[in-house]
Design a protein around this motif. Structure first.
Motif, PDB file in Angstrom:
ATOM      1  N   LYS A 286       0.818  -1.125  -0.156  1.00  0.00           N
ATOM      2  CA  LYS A 286      -0.109   0.023  -0.145  1.00  0.00           C
ATOM      3  C   LYS A 286       0.890   1.201   0.007  1.00  0.00           C
ATOM      4  O   LYS A 286       0.324   2.284   0.066  1.00  0.00           O
ATOM      5  N   GLY A 287       2.227   1.013  -0.067  1.00  0.00           N
ATOM      6  CA  GLY A 287       3.145   2.263   0.000  1.00  0.00           C
ATOM      7  C   GLY A 287       3.080   3.065   1.157  1.00  0.00           C
ATOM      8  O   GLY A 287       3.403   4.076   1.173  1.00  0.00           O
ATOM      9  N   ILE A 288       2.780   2.288   2.296  1.00  0.00           N
ATOM     10  CA  ILE A 288       2.903   2.626   3.848  1.00  0.00           C
ATOM     11  C   ILE A 288       4.173   2.660   4.058  1.00  0.00           C
ATOM     12  O   ILE A 288       4.676   1.269   4.507  1.00  0.00           O
ATOM     13  N   ILE A 289       4.739   3.598   4.929  1.00  0.00           N
ATOM     14  CA  ILE A 289       6.055   3.558   5.763  1.00  0.00           C
ATOM     15  C   ILE A 289       5.920   3.185   7.041  1.00  0.00           C
ATOM     16  O   ILE A 289       4.839   3.808   7.694  1.00  0.00           O
ATOM     17  N   ILE A 290       6.384   2.184   7.584  1.00  0.00           N
ATOM     18  CA  ILE A 290       6.236   2.059   8.854  1.00  0.00           C
ATOM     19  C   ILE A 290       7.659   2.512   9.711  1.00  0.00           C
ATOM     20  O   ILE A 290       8.980   1.664   9.484  1.00  0.00           O
ATOM     21  N   SER A 291       7.629   3.361  10.522  1.00  0.00           N
ATOM     22  CA  SER A 291       8.791   3.921  11.287  1.00  0.00           C
ATOM     23  C   SER A 291       8.768   3.209  12.522  1.00  0.00           C
ATOM     24  O   SER A 291       7.718   3.371  13.291  1.00  0.00           O
TER      25      SER A 291
ATOM     26  N   THR B 207       3.821   4.729  12.789  1.00  0.00           N
ATOM     27  CA  THR B 207       5.317   5.218  13.368  1.00  0.00           C
ATOM     28  C   THR B 207       4.689   4.584  14.704  1.00  0.00           C
ATOM     29  O   THR B 207       3.783   4.612  15.412  1.00  0.00           O
ATOM     30  N   ILE B 208       6.162   3.700  15.185  1.00  0.00           N
ATOM     31  CA  ILE B 208       5.928   3.251  16.614  1.00  0.00           C
ATOM     32  C   ILE B 208       6.908   3.643  17.263  1.00  0.00           C
ATOM     33  O   ILE B 208       8.414   3.588  17.083  1.00  0.00           O
ATOM     34  N   VAL B 209       6.839   4.249  18.465  1.00  0.00           N
ATOM     35  CA  VAL B 209       7.844   4.867  19.438  1.00  0.00           C
ATOM     36  C   VAL B 209       7.782   4.287  20.682  1.00  0.00           C
ATOM     37  O   VAL B 209       6.648   3.879  21.208  1.00  0.00           O
ATOM     38  N   ALA B 210       8.654   4.134  21.225  1.00  0.00           N
ATOM     39  CA  ALA B 210       8.837   3.525  22.884  1.00  0.00           C
ATOM     40  C   ALA B 210       9.973   4.654  23.323  1.00  0.00           C
ATOM     41  O   ALA B 210      11.118   4.761  22.760  1.00  0.00           O
ATOM     42  N   LYS B 211       9.664   4.674  24.642  1.00  0.00           N
ATOM     43  CA  LYS B 211      10.642   5.646  25.426  1.00  0.00           C
ATOM     44  C   LYS B 211      10.344   5.198  27.057  1.00  0.00           C
ATOM     45  O   LYS B 211       9.576   4.755  27.137  1.00  0.00           O
ATOM     46  N   GLN B 212      11.515   5.230  27.744  1.00  0.00           N
ATOM     47  CA  GLN B 212      11.420   5.099  29.029  1.00  0.00           C
ATOM     48  C   GLN B 212      11.386   6.228  29.921  1.00  0.00           C
ATOM     49  O   GLN B 212      12.463   6.701  30.549  1.00  0.00           O
ATOM     50  N   PRO B 213      10.091   6.786  30.576  1.00  0.00           N
ATOM     51  CA  PRO B 213      10.117   8.003  31.255  1.00  0.00           C
ATOM     52  C   PRO B 213      10.694   7.930  32.699  1.00  0.00           C
ATOM     53  O   PRO B 213      11.108   8.655  33.459  1.00  0.00           O
ATOM     54  N   THR B 214      10.370   6.477  33.139  1.00  0.00           N
ATOM     55  CA  THR B 214      11.007   6.456  34.564  1.00  0.00           C
ATOM     56  C   THR B 214      11.680   4.564  34.603  1.00  0.00           C
ATOM     57  O   THR B 214      11.661   4.264  33.486  1.00  0.00           O
ATOM     58  N   ALA B 215      12.319   4.598  35.707  1.00  0.00           N
ATOM     59  CA  ALA B 215      13.139   3.407  35.933  1.00  0.00           C
ATOM     60  C   ALA B 215      12.321   2.213  35.839  1.00  0.00           C
ATOM     61  O   ALA B 215      12.671   0.948  35.427  1.00  0.00           O
ATOM     62  N   ASN B 216      11.038   2.253  36.015  1.00  0.00           N
ATOM     63  CA  ASN B 216      10.087   1.212  36.178  1.00  0.00           C
ATOM     64  C   ASN B 216       9.054   1.009  34.917  1.00  0.00           C
ATOM     65  O   ASN B 216       8.116   0.066  34.679  1.00  0.00           O
ATOM     66  N   SER B 217       9.000   1.866  34.154  1.00  0.00           N
ATOM     67  CA  SER B 217       7.854   1.798  32.825  1.00  0.00           C
ATOM     68  C   SER B 217       8.578   2.320  31.762  1.00  0.00           C
ATOM     69  O   SER B 217       9.381   3.085  31.663  1.00  0.00           O
ATOM     70  N   VAL B 218       7.853   1.689  30.625  1.00  0.00           N
ATOM     71  CA  VAL B 218       8.096   2.100  29.272  1.00  0.00           C
ATOM     72  C   VAL B 218       6.800   2.567  28.817  1.00  0.00           C
ATOM     73  O   VAL B 218       5.792   1.632  28.771  1.00  0.00           O
ATOM     74  N   GLU B 219       6.980   3.573  27.861  1.00  0.00           N
ATOM     75  CA  GLU B 219       5.525   4.235  27.210  1.00  0.00           C
ATOM     76  C   GLU B 219       5.771   4.008  25.751  1.00  0.00           C
ATOM     77  O   GLU B 219       6.927   4.029  25.011  1.00  0.00           O
ATOM     78  N   ILE B 220       4.760   3.152  25.154  1.00  0.00           N
ATOM     79  CA  ILE B 220       4.839   2.956  23.860  1.00  0.00           C
ATOM     80  C   ILE B 220       3.589   3.298  23.188  1.00  0.00           C
ATOM     81  O   ILE B 220       2.532   3.651  23.532  1.00  0.00           O
ATOM     82  N   SER B 221       3.636   3.742  21.697  1.00  0.00           N
ATOM     83  CA  SER B 221       2.776   4.611  21.016  1.00  0.00           C
ATOM     84  C   SER B 221       2.668   3.928  19.728  1.00  0.00           C
ATOM     85  O   SER B 221       3.861   3.797  18.976  1.00  0.00           O
ATOM     86  N   VAL B 222       1.481   3.734  18.951  1.00  0.00           N
ATOM     87  CA  VAL B 222       1.372   3.164  17.659  1.00  0.00           C
ATOM     88  C   VAL B 222       0.644   4.331  17.187  1.00  0.00           C
ATOM     89  O   VAL B 222      -0.764   4.030  17.322  1.00  0.00           O
ATOM     90  N   SER B 223       0.982   5.008  16.085  1.00  0.00           N
ATOM     91  CA  SER B 223       0.370   6.066  15.385  1.00  0.00           C
ATOM     92  C   SER B 223       0.165   5.897  14.023  1.00  0.00           C
ATOM     93  O   SER B 223       1.122   5.272  13.248  1.00  0.00           O
ATOM     94  N   ASP B 224      -0.928   6.579  13.216  1.00  0.00           N
ATOM     95  CA  ASP B 224      -1.024   6.418  11.686  1.00  0.00           C
ATOM     96  C   ASP B 224      -1.446   7.737  11.215  1.00  0.00           C
ATOM     97  O   ASP B 224      -1.985   8.453  11.986  1.00  0.00           O
ATOM     98  N   THR B 225      -1.282   7.827   9.922  1.00  0.00           N
ATOM     99  CA  THR B 225      -1.973   9.056   9.280  1.00  0.00           C
ATOM    100  C   THR B 225      -3.203   8.541   8.527  1.00  0.00           C
ATOM    101  O   THR B 225      -3.644   9.221   7.546  1.00  0.00           O
ATOM    102  N   GLY B 226      -3.998   7.760   8.960  1.00  0.00           N
ATOM    103  CA  GLY B 226      -5.162   7.026   8.405  1.00  0.00           C
ATOM    104  C   GLY B 226      -6.518   8.110   8.267  1.00  0.00           C
ATOM    105  O   GLY B 226      -6.476   9.219   8.811  1.00  0.00           O
ATOM    106  N   ILE B 227      -7.450   7.037   8.516  1.00  0.00           N
ATOM    107  CA  ILE B 227      -8.859   7.613   7.953  1.00  0.00           C
ATOM    108  C   ILE B 227      -9.445   8.246   9.732  1.00  0.00           C
ATOM    109  O   ILE B 227     -10.522   8.837   9.696  1.00  0.00           O
TER     110      ILE B 227
END
Length: 563
Positions: A427-432, A470-490
């Protein structure tokens, strides 16, 4: 009256007495004619005065006798018609006189009692000894209660007033007294005491908490149950202000002002409200409050029943109903998926196989390759659908294994998304993927793989050609990881978002290239994320895409909270 002065009359009388004393032959020998005339005139006047005084005395006697007669008649009328009983008896108790009203009191006629001993009227004759002793000591008694006996032996209560009367020599001679029938009043008092005793017994021993409040909120009476409910003693609560105890918040229930208005209007009002124990914990009471009047004073009477356990049971029943409704909805969705979602892909797949069997010789290599690609896509969709159905089934039966362990998030996501990359490329979609190469999470690899696979597949499915995931992960604290899956869809509207995680609502829709969707994948993602102690959050706007966010534990230390 006499025209002469008092001194002249006395002089004339003295002269007359002297003549009589000296026995002289006649007044003329010593008295002049003028003096004799004066003396005779004085005697005549005195005679007239004596006659007038006699008449006055006679008139006065008649008036006195008439007044005495009228007084006697009035006394007799009062004596014979008054409801109270008047009597006279001697010190030995013999009745000299008694009013006819004794008939209404004891059924005895007065004639039956006159001349008899008053002891016969006493229910317990020895009681008169105490009365007589009090009379001899004080000379009178007032409101002295006695028990009298009627003709048929019943008891009558009387209030007695009596006075000790003395003879001219100052010695006690007889007793004058009166009796007032107090039987009905005494019965009322006894009934009132019995009623008060029953009320007190009920008030003190009731399992429900009972409290009597003055109009300004002070506790007039309170029973043991109410005190124990709130962690106090009865003495601690009595005569204190209910507002000072913090047993009930001012905003403890809605419509407080309206409830008080109804109570003050005379209505009995029942409501449920949260109360507080002395130690601070709360509990639920069913309160029934009414306005009552005692001795012309108004009070609030409140009954309190602890319904905490009942509310817990009701809540459990409510949750069970919701769970049953949810399970039925899941069952219906499960069968719907089997009946419709699987049938379509299978029919397409079977159609392609029939074309290959029946028309293979007539097909070109390019046509065969196109059929093969379509068959692969159908098989891939079928596999994902079946995989989700199996995962969901295991979740509902409670047999899903959960074995969290430390794993490299970047590596897991890269491996999991290989099949999704093929769909995105077509579909010509980029997964970052923006995940630090050394970032680790403490999670079940199988569940985590299912989460990323479903979220990424959905993002590709609902993004138009040339879009981006776009899939992004970061560690704001020593005990947790925040993850997001976003798109430019409908994107999604509010109605679709409200039903995303509810199997009882139909929110599934086809992708931008007609890809099938059941909505089952998001439900599985939500349950797997919550199994890890996280929460799946969604942001979306129609035409601008969607963002799915969740957290995962980063360290082993919180393992005990997950298992």
């Amino acid at each position: 009256m006499n025209k002469h002065t008092r001194s002249e009359a006395e002089i004339l009388r003295q002269k007359a007495e002297d003549l009589l004393k000296n026995k002289e032959s006649g007044p003329a020998a010593k008295l002049s004619a003028a003096d004799t005339f004066k003396l005779i005139h004085e005697l005549e006047v005195n005679q007239l005065e004596l006659e007038m005084q006699g008449e006055e005395l006679q008139l006065s006697k008649s008036a006195t006798e008439e007044a005495s007669r009228v007084s006697e008649e009035r006394y007799r009328t009062l004596f014979e018609n008054v409801q109270d009983v008047f009597y006279r008896c001697n010190l030995a108790g013999i009745i000299h006189d008694i009013s006819p009203s004794i008939k209404h009191f004891t059924d005895f006629d007065r004639n039956e009692l006159i001349g008899t001993n008053v002891f016969n009227l006493y229910f317990n004759p020895v009681d008169r000894d105490a009365l007589l002793s009090a009379l001899m000591k004080n000379g009178q008694v007032r409101d002295y209660e006695v028990k009298l006996k009627t003709k048929n032996g019943d008891i009558r209560f009387a209030s007695l007033n009596a006075s000790l009367m003395f003879d001219p020599n100052g010695k006690p001679g007889y007793i004058d007294g009166s009796l007032r029938d107090n039987t009905e009043r005494r019965k009322s008092e006894v009934a009132l005491r019995e009623s008060e005793l029953r009320f007190r017994t009920l008030f003190d021993q009731a399992n429900e908490g009972l409290i009597l409040l003055t109009m300004d909120g002070r506790i007039s009476e309170v029973n043991k149950s109410f005190a124990e409910m709130h962690g106090y003693t009865v003495d601690e609560l009595r005569n204190t202000s209910i507002s000072d105890l913090d047993v009930l918040r001012e905003d403890a229930f809605d419509g407080r002002a309206e409830v008080m208005r109804r109570i003050n209007a005379g209505e009995v009002v029942r409501f449920e409200v949260e109360h507080y124990h002395k130690d601070g914990h709360s509990f639920i009471l069913s309160d029934t409050v009414s306005l009552i009047t005692i001795d012309n004073q108004k009070f609030y009477l409140a009954f309190h029943q602890d319904i905490t356990e009942r509310k817990k049971v009701e809540e459990e029943i409510r949750l069970q109903k919701e769970e049953l409704h949810f399970l039925n909805a899941e069952k219906d969705k499960f069968f719907s998926i089997i009946a419709h979602e699987l049938r379509g892909p299978f029919n397409g797949f079977l159609g392609f196989t029939n074309m290959l069997v029946d028309d293979l010789d007539a097909l070109t290599l390019k046509e065969i390759q196109k059929i093969a690609v379509s068959m692969r896509n159908s098989a891939t969709n079928l596999f994902r659908l079946l995989e989700n159905l199996l995962e969901w089934s295991r979740l509902q039966r409670g047999i899903t294994t959960f074995v969290p362990a430390a794993c490299n998030l970047n590596h897991l996501v890269s491996e999991t998304l290989r099949p999704v990359m093929d769909s995105a490329n077509k579909k010509g979609i980029i997964i970052s993927i923006d995940i630090p190469v050394d970032l680790k999470v403490f999670a079940d690899e199988y569940m985590l793989g299912s989460i990323f696979r479903n979220l990424a597949s959905n993002a590709v499915k609902f993004t138009i050609k040339g879009g981006m995931v776009t899939i992004v992960a970061k560690q704001p604290t020593a005990n947790s990881v925040e993850i997001s899956v976003s798109d430019t869809g409908i994107g999604m509207n509010d109605e679709i978002m409200d039903g995303l995680f509810r199997p009882d609502l139909q929110t599934s829709r086809k992708g931008t290239d007609g890809e099938p969707s059941t909505g089952l994948g998001l439900i599985i993602c939500k349950e797997f994320i919550e199994k890890h102690g996280g929460k799946l959050q969604v942001e979306s706007e129609e035409g601008k895409g969607s963002v799915f966010r969740f957290t995962l534990p980063a360290t082993y230390e919180i393992r005990e909270n997950l298992l």
